[in-house]
Design an enzyme around this catalytic site. Structure first.
Site, PDB file in Angstrom:
ATOM      1  N   ARG A   1       0.851  -1.206   0.000  1.00  7.28           N
ATOM      2  CA  ARG A   1       0.000   0.000   0.000  1.00  7.28           C
ATOM      3  C   ARG A   1       0.881   1.249   0.000  1.00  7.28           C
ATOM      4  NH1 ARG A   1      -1.851   2.076   4.649  1.00  7.28           N
ATOM      5  NH2 ARG A   1      -2.415   0.083   5.542  1.00  7.28           N
TER       6      ARG A   1
ATOM      7  N   TYR B   1     -12.195  18.241 -15.842  1.00 10.97           N
ATOM      8  CA  TYR B   1     -12.849  16.946 -15.951  1.00 10.97           C
ATOM      9  C   TYR B   1     -13.975  16.925 -14.898  1.00 10.97           C
ATOM     10  CZ  TYR B   1     -13.589  12.036 -14.840  1.00 10.97           C
ATOM     11  OH  TYR B   1     -14.172  10.829 -14.557  1.00 10.97           O
TER      12      TYR B   1
ATOM     13  N   ASP C   1      -3.095  19.327 -13.920  1.00 11.10           N
ATOM     14  CA  ASP C   1      -3.468  18.014 -14.434  1.00 11.10           C
ATOM     15  C   ASP C   1      -2.993  17.995 -15.890  1.00 11.10           C
ATOM     16  OD1 ASP C   1      -4.775  15.941 -15.755  1.00 11.10           O
ATOM     17  OD2 ASP C   1      -6.599  16.104 -14.566  1.00 11.10           O
TER      18      ASP C   1
ATOM     19  N   LYS D   1      -4.781   7.271 -19.275  1.00 11.66           N
ATOM     20  CA  LYS D   1      -4.930   7.876 -20.591  1.00 11.66           C
ATOM     21  C   LYS D   1      -3.630   7.713 -21.397  1.00 11.66           C
ATOM     22  CE  LYS D   1      -9.029   8.868 -19.049  1.00 11.66           C
ATOM     23  NZ  LYS D   1      -9.065   9.219 -17.693  1.00 11.66           N
TER      24      LYS D   1
HETATM   25  C1  LIG Z   1      -8.278  15.266 -17.409  1.00  8.39           C
HETATM   26  C2  LIG Z   1      -8.634  14.143 -16.498  1.00  8.39           C
HETATM   27  N1  LIG Z   1      -8.189  14.155 -15.227  1.00  8.39           N
HETATM   28  C3  LIG Z   1      -8.479  13.160 -14.371  1.00  8.39           C
HETATM   29  C4  LIG Z   1      -9.288  12.094 -14.735  1.00  8.39           C
HETATM   30  C5  LIG Z   1      -9.587  11.018 -13.742  1.00  8.39           C
HETATM   31  O1  LIG Z   1      -8.751   9.928 -13.956  1.00  8.39           O
HETATM   32  P1  LIG Z   1      -9.126   8.404 -13.620  1.00  8.39           P
HETATM   33  O2  LIG Z   1     -10.286   8.028 -14.500  1.00  8.39           O
HETATM   34  O3  LIG Z   1      -7.873   7.651 -13.923  1.00  8.39           O
HETATM   35  O4  LIG Z   1      -9.495   8.371 -12.172  1.00  8.39           O
HETATM   36  C6  LIG Z   1      -9.775  12.042 -16.038  1.00  8.39           C
HETATM   37  C7  LIG Z   1     -10.627  10.916 -16.452  1.00  8.39           C
HETATM   38  O5  LIG Z   1     -11.266  10.950 -17.482  1.00  8.39           O
HETATM   39  C8  LIG Z   1      -9.449  13.103 -16.934  1.00  8.39           C
HETATM   40  O6  LIG Z   1      -9.903  13.112 -18.204  1.00  8.39           O
END
Ligand SMILES: Cc1ncc(COP(=O)(O)O)c(C=O)c1O
Length: 394
Positions: free
Chosen positions: A55, A108, A178, A203
């Protein structure tokens, strides 16, 4: 190792010293024997570094963390079971009741929902910079974190990263980016003064749509704090099998990103000016309002393209239902092309007026352009647009 392509392949790990295994082995173990009571006490007391429990850290996961940190130009990395686990661990480590998070939207939908609905229950206030009259006005002495996506999901805004970092630091707040949409191959926010970079590794980093993961990079000191609090106490650790898949994916990131960019550029240019397409969002197009900023901050313009269709939701549904090569699915950054309708999927939890204020209209379709031959992708899009012109939909 000077060059990104070399580092993508080699950084973060070497040949396994015990076995000579060339690929990083999947250390599929929950716990690690520490051998003696004295060593156990030293490991737990922080006097000796080593593996204790998966963990907190695991060798396969550590190799992935080190590789991403290297590619982002960071001291260290920290992996999580998903992008959302990474965002939440960061927030739980650095925010307290009364603190404010300022974000430059759109974000997001899951991240925005986490900030606005979950953190608010713990007395943490979220401020949408645009609604507060711009970044300058939104950031105050109470701001502890300024959060931005680059480019943003789904309208592909590209905010000026150096300016955002400057404003955050003026009040001692953490600047967090992000970088999921750009990947470190196209943009490295730490170079513009950011403190922490977050990725949904699900992604582009993974790239093959077969693993969920998240990662943070930044200074060793800050990440040690997140490992000790947000990861250790909340528990969103990445599993070794997923770490192995993500690690393998990252090795080809530069090659895939070049192909994604080739495809997206061709698709965006084709879509611009097509009848039925009211607007194309792609930071590589001169018509995009943030094109000059994107040209400064990005190596190329990425693999994501959004389009606003005349005819709203009905047109968007018909268009999506006529695509054959693009798969209708959420997520992005896979080698296969994907298409989705943000207003009814990824951003459905946001109130309609908030979506519309952010440009997430009923006619908006988001395309994640894969690495297929752009000519096939364009033929697929042309066929779906042609279907929109059928008399039944007019
Ligand atoms: C820009 C962005 N940040 C964060 C996330 C969240 O990531 P996860 O689905 O791996 O939890 C996403 C998911 O689509 C995203 O597009």
């Amino acid at each position: 190792m000077n060059y990104f392509r070399t580092r993508a392949v080699h950084a973060g790990h070497g040949v396994d010293p015990q076995t000579g295994a060339h690929a990083v082995p999947v250390y599929q173990t929950s716990t690690f024997a520490y051998g003696s009571a004295e060593r156990g006490a030293r490991l737990f007391g922080g006097e000796e570094q080593g593996f204790i429990y998966s963990r907190i850290t695991n060798p396969t996961v550590r190799a992935f963390e080190r590789k991403v940190a290297d590619l982002e130009g960071a001291e260290d990395g920290l992996a999580f079971t998903s992008g959302m686990a990474a965002v939440s661990a960061l927030a739980f480590t650095f925010l307290a009741p009364g603190d404010e998070v300022v974000y430059l939207g759109p974000l997001y939908g899951g991240t925005e929902g986490f900030f606005e609905h979950l953190l608010s229950r713990f007395g943490i206030i979220t401020v949408d910079a645009e609604q507060a009259g711009g970044l300058e006005a939104a950031v105050t002495e109470r701001t502890r974190m300024v959060y931005v996506e680059t480019p943003t999901n789904p309208t592909l805004r590209v905010h000026d990263l150096a300016e955002v970092a400057r404003r955050a630091h003026a009040v001692g707040a953490l600047a967090v980016a992000d970088n999921t949409f750009a990947s470190p191959y196209l943009t490295r926010p730490l170079e513009f003064g950011f403190d922490v970079v977050m990725h949904s590794a699900t992604k582009y980093l993974g790239g093959h749509g077969d693993a969920i993961g998240g990662v943070l990079v930044g200074s060793s000191e800050r990440l040690a704090q997140v490992r000790g609090e947000g990861l250790r106490h909340v528990g969103g650790c990445l599993g070794p099998q997923d770490a192995f898949l993500l690690l393998r994916g990252v090795k080809t990131l530069p090659l895939r990103m070049e192909a994604h960019c080739d495809g997206a550029e061709a698709v965006a240019r084709f879509l611009e000016g097509q009848p039925g397409v009211a607007r194309v969002y792609y930071p590589g197009l001169e018509s995009h309002p943030d094109h000059p900023v994107a040209a400064r901050q990005m190596r190329r313009f990425g693999g994501m393209v959004s389009i606003d269709l005349e005819g709203g939701f009905v047109a968007a549904q018909a268009f999506l239902n006529h695509l054959e090569l693009f798969t209708q699915a959420v997520s992005l950054g896979d080698v296969e092309s994907l298409a989705t309708h943000p207003a009814s999927t990824t951003h459905a939890l946001l109130p309609r007026e908030q979506r519309e204020r952010q440009g997430i209209s009923e006619g908006l379709v988001r395309l994640s352009v894969g690495i297929e031959d752009p000519r096939d992708l364009i033929a697929d899009l042309a066929r779906a647009l042609e279907a929109l012109r059928s008399p039944a939909l007019r």
